[in-house]
Design a protein around this motif. Structure first.
Motif, PDB file in Angstrom:
ATOM      1  N   GLU A   1       0.807  -1.220   0.000  1.00 49.09           N
ATOM      2  CA  GLU A   1       0.000   0.000   0.000  1.00 49.09           C
ATOM      3  C   GLU A   1       0.843   1.275   0.000  1.00 49.09           C
ATOM      4  OE1 GLU A   1      -0.542  -2.373   2.608  1.00 49.09           O
ATOM      5  OE2 GLU A   1      -1.984  -3.442   1.336  1.00 49.09           O
ATOM      6  N   ARG A   2       2.161   1.150  -0.094  1.00 45.42           N
ATOM      7  CA  ARG A   2       3.003   2.351  -0.090  1.00 45.42           C
ATOM      8  C   ARG A   2       2.689   3.207  -1.316  1.00 45.42           C
ATOM      9  NH1 ARG A   2       7.995   2.095  -0.873  1.00 45.42           N
ATOM     10  NH2 ARG A   2       8.592   3.811   0.517  1.00 45.42           N
ATOM     11  N   ASP A   3       2.801   4.523  -1.166  1.00 44.79           N
ATOM     12  CA  ASP A   3       2.522   5.435  -2.276  1.00 44.79           C
ATOM     13  C   ASP A   3       3.416   5.122  -3.473  1.00 44.79           C
ATOM     14  OD1 ASP A   3       0.688   6.720  -0.683  1.00 44.79           O
ATOM     15  OD2 ASP A   3       2.055   8.326  -0.082  1.00 44.79           O
ATOM     16  N   TRP A   4       2.826   5.090  -4.650  1.00 45.14           N
ATOM     17  CA  TRP A   4       3.516   4.926  -5.929  1.00 45.14           C
ATOM     18  C   TRP A   4       4.168   3.554  -6.107  1.00 45.14           C
ATOM     19  CZ3 TRP A   4       2.015   8.602  -9.080  1.00 45.14           C
ATOM     20  CH2 TRP A   4       1.735   9.875  -8.592  1.00 45.14           C
ATOM     21  N   THR A   5       3.777   2.570  -5.315  1.00 49.88           N
ATOM     22  CA  THR A   5       4.329   1.224  -5.469  1.00 49.88           C
ATOM     23  C   THR A   5       3.970   0.649  -6.840  1.00 49.88           C
ATOM     24  OG1 THR A   5       4.392   0.691  -3.111  1.00 49.88           O
ATOM     25  CG2 THR A   5       4.187  -1.150  -4.613  1.00 49.88           C
ATOM     26  N   GLN A   6       4.948  -0.010  -7.467  1.00 49.83           N
ATOM     27  CA  GLN A   6       4.756  -0.671  -8.755  1.00 49.83           C
ATOM     28  C   GLN A   6       4.456  -2.154  -8.526  1.00 49.83           C
ATOM     29  OE1 GLN A   6       4.892   1.406 -11.567  1.00 49.83           O
ATOM     30  NE2 GLN A   6       5.077   2.916  -9.916  1.00 49.83           N
ATOM     31  N   THR A   7       3.664  -2.735  -9.411  1.00 51.24           N
ATOM     32  CA  THR A   7       3.211  -4.113  -9.261  1.00 51.24           C
ATOM     33  C   THR A   7       3.502  -4.916 -10.526  1.00 51.24           C
ATOM     34  OG1 THR A   7       1.404  -3.397  -7.813  1.00 51.24           O
ATOM     35  CG2 THR A   7       1.216  -5.586  -8.772  1.00 51.24           C
ATOM     36  N   LEU A   8       4.028  -6.118 -10.335  1.00 52.56           N
ATOM     37  CA  LEU A   8       4.218  -7.048 -11.449  1.00 52.56           C
ATOM     38  C   LEU A   8       3.622  -8.395 -11.073  1.00 52.56           C
ATOM     39  CD1 LEU A   8       7.900  -6.516 -12.706  1.00 52.56           C
ATOM     40  CD2 LEU A   8       5.785  -5.963 -13.917  1.00 52.56           C
ATOM     41  N   ASP A   9       2.705  -8.889 -11.889  1.00 54.05           N
ATOM     42  CA  ASP A   9       2.187 -10.233 -11.691  1.00 54.05           C
ATOM     43  C   ASP A   9       3.187 -11.264 -12.211  1.00 54.05           C
ATOM     44  OD1 ASP A   9      -0.221  -9.649 -10.396  1.00 54.05           O
ATOM     45  OD2 ASP A   9      -1.211  -9.161 -12.289  1.00 54.05           O
ATOM     46  N   ALA A  10       2.924 -12.523 -11.931  1.00 51.51           N
ATOM     47  CA  ALA A  10       3.839 -13.602 -12.301  1.00 51.51           C
ATOM     48  C   ALA A  10       4.187 -13.539 -13.790  1.00 51.51           C
ATOM     49  CB  ALA A  10       3.196 -14.943 -11.979  1.00 51.51           C
ATOM     50  N   GLY A  11       5.485 -13.536 -14.071  1.00 52.71           N
ATOM     51  CA  GLY A  11       5.952 -13.560 -15.447  1.00 52.71           C
ATOM     52  C   GLY A  11       5.940 -12.228 -16.161  1.00 52.71           C
ATOM     53  N   GLU A  12       5.455 -11.170 -15.519  1.00 54.78           N
ATOM     54  CA  GLU A  12       5.361  -9.867 -16.181  1.00 54.78           C
ATOM     55  C   GLU A  12       6.684  -9.112 -16.111  1.00 54.78           C
ATOM     56  OE1 GLU A  12       0.682  -8.522 -15.975  1.00 54.78           O
ATOM     57  OE2 GLU A  12       2.083  -7.691 -14.483  1.00 54.78           O
ATOM     58  N   SER A  13       6.800  -8.062 -16.949  1.00 59.37           N
ATOM     59  CA  SER A  13       7.974  -7.201 -16.983  1.00 59.37           C
ATOM     60  C   SER A  13       7.559  -5.735 -16.939  1.00 59.37           C
ATOM     61  CB  SER A  13       8.798  -7.449 -18.247  1.00 59.37           C
ATOM     62  OG  SER A  13       9.292  -8.772 -18.290  1.00 59.37           O
ATOM     63  N   PHE A  14       8.419  -4.921 -16.392  1.00 55.75           N
ATOM     64  CA  PHE A  14       8.262  -3.470 -16.341  1.00 55.75           C
ATOM     65  C   PHE A  14       9.412  -2.861 -17.127  1.00 55.75           C
ATOM     66  CE2 PHE A  14       9.916   0.423 -14.448  1.00 55.75           C
ATOM     67  CZ  PHE A  14       8.812   1.225 -14.258  1.00 55.75           C
ATOM     68  N   ALA A  15       9.122  -1.839 -17.929  1.00 56.28           N
ATOM     69  CA  ALA A  15      10.166  -1.165 -18.688  1.00 56.28           C
ATOM     70  C   ALA A  15       9.938   0.338 -18.631  1.00 56.28           C
ATOM     71  CB  ALA A  15      10.189  -1.646 -20.130  1.00 56.28           C
ATOM     72  N   ALA A  16      10.999   1.091 -18.429  1.00 56.98           N
ATOM     73  CA  ALA A  16      10.935   2.552 -18.412  1.00 56.98           C
ATOM     74  C   ALA A  16      12.318   3.092 -18.739  1.00 56.98           C
ATOM     75  CB  ALA A  16      10.461   3.062 -17.052  1.00 56.98           C
ATOM     76  N   ASP A  17      12.384   4.390 -19.026  1.00 56.37           N
ATOM     77  CA  ASP A  17      13.676   5.010 -19.288  1.00 56.37           C
ATOM     78  C   ASP A  17      13.605   6.495 -18.953  1.00 56.37           C
ATOM     79  OD1 ASP A  17      12.927   6.706 -21.621  1.00 56.37           O
ATOM     80  OD2 ASP A  17      12.744   4.810 -22.707  1.00 56.37           O
ATOM     81  N   TYR A  18      14.791   7.110 -18.945  1.00 56.75           N
ATOM     82  CA  TYR A  18      14.872   8.577 -18.949  1.00 56.75           C
ATOM     83  C   TYR A  18      16.034   8.967 -19.842  1.00 56.75           C
ATOM     84  CZ  TYR A  18      18.548   8.292 -15.278  1.00 56.75           C
ATOM     85  OH  TYR A  18      19.678   8.011 -14.550  1.00 56.75           O
ATOM     86  N   ARG A  19      16.010  10.215 -20.320  1.00 54.32           N
ATOM     87  CA  ARG A  19      16.972  10.655 -21.321  1.00 54.32           C
ATOM     88  C   ARG A  19      17.740  11.877 -20.819  1.00 54.32           C
ATOM     89  NH1 ARG A  19      11.841   9.116 -21.641  1.00 54.32           N
ATOM     90  NH2 ARG A  19      11.159  11.103 -22.507  1.00 54.32           N
ATOM     91  N   VAL A  20      19.047  11.830 -20.960  1.00 58.73           N
ATOM     92  CA  VAL A  20      19.925  12.934 -20.583  1.00 58.73           C
ATOM     93  C   VAL A  20      20.561  13.494 -21.852  1.00 58.73           C
ATOM     94  CG1 VAL A  20      21.885  13.687 -19.202  1.00 58.73           C
ATOM     95  CG2 VAL A  20      20.426  11.815 -18.373  1.00 58.73           C
ATOM     96  N   THR A  21      20.330  14.765 -22.146  1.00 55.92           N
ATOM     97  CA  THR A  21      20.849  15.397 -23.362  1.00 55.92           C
ATOM     98  C   THR A  21      21.763  16.551 -22.976  1.00 55.92           C
ATOM     99  OG1 THR A  21      18.837  14.832 -24.577  1.00 55.92           O
ATOM    100  CG2 THR A  21      20.230  16.552 -25.512  1.00 55.92           C
ATOM    101  N   VAL A  22      22.928  16.595 -23.607  1.00 55.75           N
ATOM    102  CA  VAL A  22      23.905  17.660 -23.315  1.00 55.75           C
ATOM    103  C   VAL A  22      24.260  18.397 -24.617  1.00 55.75           C
ATOM    104  CG1 VAL A  22      24.840  16.473 -21.325  1.00 55.75           C
ATOM    105  CG2 VAL A  22      25.879  16.096 -23.564  1.00 55.75           C
TER     106      VAL A  22
END
Length: 294
Positions: free
Chosen positions: A273-294
């Motif tokens: 129940e923690r705020d912003w907790t992410q959940t994955l069911d059996a066999g699932e995957s999570f993918a995300a990214d961020y971009r740094v531009t100089v």
């Protein structure tokens, strides 16, 4: 346990990066033409890290403890992945991947099997930092993940940090969740912007990180005294932090995309129940990214 750390490098015509296998941590981002470094050097006088991954916890826990299925577990701030050796998974000219898998040590702190993969891809003057979390088990798992990259500020000789600014793709203000002892205290502070600009004052971080929730911005840039951006972080994460060590005048600023956050002060609920907790069911995957531009 023997700890083996190795430094890996990839480059294109514009930028070059170095990544340490310990924590799969980005340690250097340089302009090829000028040799200019953009990453903080991890000087322990201010902060001993450069760009740690935060997993499976972002921020801190109330009393350093969380509850799950009737048991209590202890875990330090920002989890444990940043202090573990990752294995090189693949490397080509402009992309590199590292992997970390659960083991007996992690299961004592975090009772879920997992596979965590970190990747870095170069595209022109941008580093794409990629996360993948996989649940190989037969039950649901809960986690948080975030970035904590530290960028040099000031970046030019003869300037001081308070000469610089932060540019956000937001309206007239961003509302920041206030912290006490590293926990959200239920109060908020408004940071007012002029044309998207937030001045970096001497006391901006006296109250710890600026915690900005609920998709208020998705692009944060560091701005030179002449008004030009020299580094930009873009992300899809619903919340992020901006941080420099309070009252230290440290010569860097962190821009931190998060999928998770510290506990609220007085929180007594479970891990699920923690705020912003992410959940994955059996066999699932999570993918995300961020971009740094100089």
């Amino acid at each position: 346990m023997v700890i083996i750390m190795a430094l890996f490098q990839i480059s294109n015509e514009k930028i070059t990066i170095q990544v340490d296998s310990m924590g799969a941590e980005l340690k250097s981002l340089k302009d090829v033409a000028t040799g200019r470094e953009y990453m903080w050097c991890a000087d322990p006088r201010y902060w001993k890290r450069t760009s740690p991954v935060l997993f499976p916890l972002v921020g801190g826990l109330k009393d350093g403890v969380y509850r799950l299925d009737g048991k209590e577990y202890r875990m330090g701030q920002h989890g444990f992945a940043r202090d573990m050796e990752f294995r090189l998974k693949s490397q080509v000219a402009q992309e590199i991947w590292f992997t970390l898998e659960s083991n007996e040590e992690t299961m004592e702190k975090y009772p879920y099997p997992f596979v965590l993969e970190l990747g870095y891809e170069l595209a022109d003057r941008t580093v794409v930092v990629k996360w993948r979390v996989k649940n190989p088990a037969g039950e649901r798992m809960y986690f948080s993940i975030g970035g904590h990259p530290a960028f040099l500020c000031p970046i030019e000789e003869g300037t001081k940090q308070s000469d610089y600014m932060i540019r956000l793709d937001a309206g007239e203000q961003v509302v920041c969740s206030s912290l006490d002892d590293g926990l959200v205290n239920g109060k908020t502070v408004s940071c007012w912007l002029k044309d998207g600009i937030l001045p970096i004052t001497e006391h901006l971080f006296d109250g710890d990180a600026l915690v900005i929730e609920h998709d208020q911005a998705h692009s944060v840039a560091l701005v030179k005294p002449d008004g030009t951006d020299y580094l930009r972080v873009e992300f899809d994460a619903p919340l992020f932090g901006i941080w420099s060590p309070p009252k230290k005048q440290a010569p860097f600023i962190c821009i931190e995309p998060w999928y998770g956050r510290c506990d609220r002060a007085g929180y007594t609920g479970g891990w699920q129940e923690r705020d912003w907790t992410q959940t994955l069911d059996a066999g699932e995957s999570f993918a995300a990214d961020y971009r740094v531009t100089v």
